[in-house]
Structure formats: structure tokens, C-alpha cells
Design a protein around this motif. Structure first.
Motif, mmCIF file in Angstrom:
data_model
loop_
_atom_site.group_PDB
_atom_site.id
_atom_site.type_symbol
_atom_site.label_atom_id
_atom_site.label_comp_id
_atom_site.label_asym_id
_atom_site.label_seq_id
_atom_site.Cartn_x
_atom_site.Cartn_y
_atom_site.Cartn_z
ATOM 1 N N ILE A 1 3.427 -2.307 4.508
ATOM 2 C CA ILE A 1 3.674 -3.603 5.566
ATOM 3 C C ILE A 1 3.210 -4.702 4.394
ATOM 4 O O ILE A 1 3.972 -5.705 4.301
ATOM 5 C CB ILE A 1 2.885 -3.601 6.610
ATOM 6 N N LEU A 2 2.317 -4.777 3.593
ATOM 7 C CA LEU A 2 1.861 -5.884 2.728
ATOM 8 C C LEU A 2 2.993 -5.734 1.629
ATOM 9 O O LEU A 2 3.422 -7.002 1.351
ATOM 10 C CB LEU A 2 0.589 -5.386 2.242
ATOM 11 N N LYS A 3 3.381 -4.610 1.012
ATOM 12 C CA LYS A 3 4.354 -4.662 0.286
ATOM 13 C C LYS A 3 5.752 -5.262 0.814
ATOM 14 O O LYS A 3 6.476 -5.869 0.254
ATOM 15 C CB LYS A 3 4.783 -2.986 -0.206
ATOM 16 N N LEU A 4 6.214 -5.021 2.006
ATOM 17 C CA LEU A 4 7.423 -5.658 2.646
ATOM 18 C C LEU A 4 7.097 -7.103 2.807
ATOM 19 O O LEU A 4 8.225 -7.735 2.838
ATOM 20 C CB LEU A 4 7.731 -5.186 4.155
ATOM 21 N N MET A 5 5.866 -7.670 2.907
ATOM 22 C CA MET A 5 5.538 -9.077 2.893
ATOM 23 C C MET A 5 5.757 -9.801 1.384
ATOM 24 O O MET A 5 5.767 -10.995 1.561
ATOM 25 C CB MET A 5 4.286 -9.162 3.428
ATOM 26 N N GLY A 6 5.941 -9.093 0.506
ATOM 27 C CA GLY A 6 5.853 -9.808 -0.713
ATOM 28 C C GLY A 6 7.399 -9.987 -1.396
ATOM 29 O O GLY A 6 8.343 -9.542 -0.606
ATOM 30 N N GLU A 7 7.317 -10.943 -2.016
ATOM 31 C CA GLU A 7 8.643 -11.517 -2.484
ATOM 32 C C GLU A 7 9.521 -10.393 -3.061
ATOM 33 O O GLU A 7 10.600 -10.585 -2.948
ATOM 34 C CB GLU A 7 8.455 -12.619 -3.787
ATOM 35 N N GLU A 8 9.011 -9.254 -3.681
ATOM 36 C CA GLU A 8 10.103 -8.358 -4.238
ATOM 37 C C GLU A 8 10.621 -7.822 -3.110
ATOM 38 O O GLU A 8 11.682 -6.732 -3.366
ATOM 39 C CB GLU A 8 9.357 -7.324 -5.149
ATOM 40 N N SER A 9 10.413 -7.737 -1.993
ATOM 41 C CA SER A 9 10.841 -7.109 -0.832
ATOM 42 C C SER A 9 11.744 -8.095 0.189
ATOM 43 O O SER A 9 12.114 -7.597 1.064
ATOM 44 C CB SER A 9 10.020 -6.385 0.106
ATOM 45 N N ALA A 10 11.895 -9.160 -0.323
ATOM 46 C CA ALA A 10 12.603 -10.543 0.383
ATOM 47 C C ALA A 10 13.975 -9.923 1.023
ATOM 48 O O ALA A 10 14.302 -10.158 2.010
ATOM 49 C CB ALA A 10 12.572 -11.569 -0.134
ATOM 50 N N GLU A 11 14.834 -8.924 0.264
ATOM 51 C CA GLU A 11 16.116 -8.467 0.621
ATOM 52 C C GLU A 11 15.855 -7.319 1.467
ATOM 53 O O GLU A 11 17.040 -6.866 1.820
ATOM 54 C CB GLU A 11 16.959 -8.314 -0.599
ATOM 55 N N VAL A 12 14.966 -6.666 1.539
ATOM 56 C CA VAL A 12 14.654 -5.351 2.187
ATOM 57 C C VAL A 12 14.909 -5.519 3.657
ATOM 58 O O VAL A 12 13.728 -6.329 4.358
ATOM 59 C CB VAL A 12 13.411 -4.472 1.944
ATOM 60 N N SER A 13 15.908 -5.187 4.338
ATOM 61 C CA SER A 13 16.083 -5.346 5.810
ATOM 62 C C SER A 13 17.037 -4.396 6.338
ATOM 63 O O SER A 13 17.809 -4.066 5.658
ATOM 64 C CB SER A 13 16.525 -6.771 6.107
ATOM 65 N N GLY A 14 16.978 -4.088 7.680
ATOM 66 C CA GLY A 14 17.356 -3.112 8.221
ATOM 67 C C GLY A 14 17.443 -1.351 7.967
ATOM 68 O O GLY A 14 18.348 -0.939 7.930
ATOM 69 N N ARG A 15 16.004 -1.389 7.484
ATOM 70 C CA ARG A 15 15.864 -0.045 6.821
ATOM 71 C C ARG A 15 14.742 0.687 7.599
ATOM 72 O O ARG A 15 13.978 0.204 8.477
ATOM 73 C CB ARG A 15 15.143 -0.282 5.433
ATOM 74 N N PHE A 16 15.102 2.283 7.392
ATOM 75 C CA PHE A 16 13.855 2.812 7.959
ATOM 76 C C PHE A 16 12.770 3.342 6.753
ATOM 77 O O PHE A 16 13.424 4.136 5.956
ATOM 78 C CB PHE A 16 14.327 4.099 8.679
ATOM 79 N N LEU A 17 11.705 3.031 6.632
ATOM 80 C CA LEU A 17 10.828 2.967 5.585
ATOM 81 C C LEU A 17 9.647 3.922 5.766
ATOM 82 O O LEU A 17 9.139 3.852 6.858
ATOM 83 C CB LEU A 17 10.438 1.753 5.112
ATOM 84 N N TRP A 18 9.488 4.736 4.797
ATOM 85 C CA TRP A 18 8.383 5.758 5.002
ATOM 86 C C TRP A 18 7.127 5.282 3.959
ATOM 87 O O TRP A 18 7.402 4.563 2.928
ATOM 88 C CB TRP A 18 8.799 7.282 4.402
ATOM 89 N N ILE A 19 6.099 5.679 4.408
ATOM 90 C CA ILE A 19 4.889 5.330 3.542
ATOM 91 C C ILE A 19 4.902 6.343 2.324
ATOM 92 O O ILE A 19 5.658 7.016 2.094
ATOM 93 C CB ILE A 19 3.378 5.962 4.292
ATOM 94 N N GLU A 20 4.172 5.641 1.103
ATOM 95 C CA GLU A 20 4.219 6.471 0.063
ATOM 96 C C GLU A 20 3.268 7.643 -0.008
ATOM 97 O O GLU A 20 2.249 7.523 0.606
ATOM 98 C CB GLU A 20 3.471 5.370 -1.278
ATOM 99 N N ASP A 21 3.838 8.679 -0.425
ATOM 100 C CA ASP A 21 2.915 9.661 -0.621
ATOM 101 C C ASP A 21 2.438 10.354 0.707
ATOM 102 O O ASP A 21 1.447 10.625 0.871
ATOM 103 C CB ASP A 21 1.901 9.788 -1.650
ATOM 104 N N GLY A 22 3.384 10.418 1.744
ATOM 105 C CA GLY A 22 2.911 10.669 2.932
ATOM 106 C C GLY A 22 2.824 12.458 2.900
ATOM 107 O O GLY A 22 3.236 13.172 2.158
ATOM 108 N N LEU A 23 2.136 12.928 4.138
ATOM 109 C CA LEU A 23 1.747 14.357 3.991
ATOM 110 C C LEU A 23 3.197 15.029 4.317
ATOM 111 O O LEU A 23 3.288 16.240 3.562
ATOM 112 C CB LEU A 23 1.124 14.821 5.339
#
Length: 131
Positions: free
Chosen positions: A90-112
Motif C-alpha cells: 500500500i505504501l508503495k502504491l502511494m508513492g510517485e513511482e506508482s502514480a500510473e498503476v491503476s486497475g490492477r490486481f496486485l500481490w504482496i512481495e515474496d508471499g507464501l
């Protein structure tokens, strides 16, 4: 749950997740060029109150709940994914580098569990998505 193959005892929950995913895709399309984004995140397999309810309920059911019992045991043995991984996403999505990320189904990093193929493919990208 909605991206897993259909199974017993999951129709209402799985259907609600698919509806949420589709709603997010449409909302993201409506929000193009507004500076507002809409995404769905998969928080991983977290030991929550819902996990405990599945554990308790699955133990009361017959063979149709075998997959749930196996999942509950697996999450219990592994400890589950830490909730902080979802917070990090969520914090990554709030960052400027993610400003164009929309309409996605996103997974956590290194999930089980490895991510399951979803609708985030170029042939099925939301309108206006240039990826």
C-alpha cells in the motif's frame, strides 16, 4: 480466493471477490486522467479472525472441507504472511513511482504462495493502459 479454481463452500466468497476485481477495473477506467487510482491487493495468507473462523468451521464439516483444513494447517505451520507485507505494498502504491498503476490486481512481495495468473495481461488491460 476468487482466482483459485472453484471448489466447494466458496461460491459466495469467490463471487464477491470477482465482483470486487471487476468493479475495480471499471472504476480505474472511469478515473483515467484524474490523478486517482484504483487497485485490488492480495494481502497474502494472513492469520486473521477470518482464518480462525475457517479453521473452526472446516473442522465441523465433512470431506467437502478437506481443502480448507489443508490450507488452515499450512498457514498455521508457516505462520502465514506478515500483515506488514500488505502495508508495504500500500505504501508503495502511494508513492510517485506508482502514480500510473491503476486497475490492477496486485500481490504482496515474496508471499507464501506464488501469484496466480489474473487479468493483468496486455490483452486484457483496462482502457487507456499503455503497459
Amino acid at each position: 480466493a476468487a482466482l483459485h479454481p472453484p471448489g466447494p463452500l466458496n461460491s459466495a466468497y469467490g463471487t464477491s471477490k470477482v465482483a470486487l476485481n471487476q468493479f475495480t477495473r471499471h472504476l480505474a477506467a472511469e478515473l483515467i486522467n484524474t490523478g486517482v487510482t484504483a487497485n485490488v491487493i492480495h494481502p497474502g495468507d494472513v492469520k486473521t479472525d477470518m482464518w480462525a473462523a475457517i479453521r473452526d468451521g472446516a473442522n465441523l464439516l465433512g470431506p467437502e472441507a478437506a481443502a480448507y483444513r489443508a490450507w488452515v494447517q499450512w498457514v498455521d505451520e508457516t505462520g502465514g504472511d506478515p500483515p506488514g507485507k500488505a502495508a508495504d505494498l500500500i505504501l508503495k502504491l502511494m508513492g510517485e513511482e506508482s502514480a500510473e498503476v491503476s486497475g490492477r490486481f496486485l500481490w504482496i512481495e515474496d508471499g507464501l504462495q506464488a501469484p496466480i495468473a489474473s487479468w493483468d495481461t496486455a490483452s486484457d488491460a483496462p482502457p487507456g493502459d499503455d503497459d
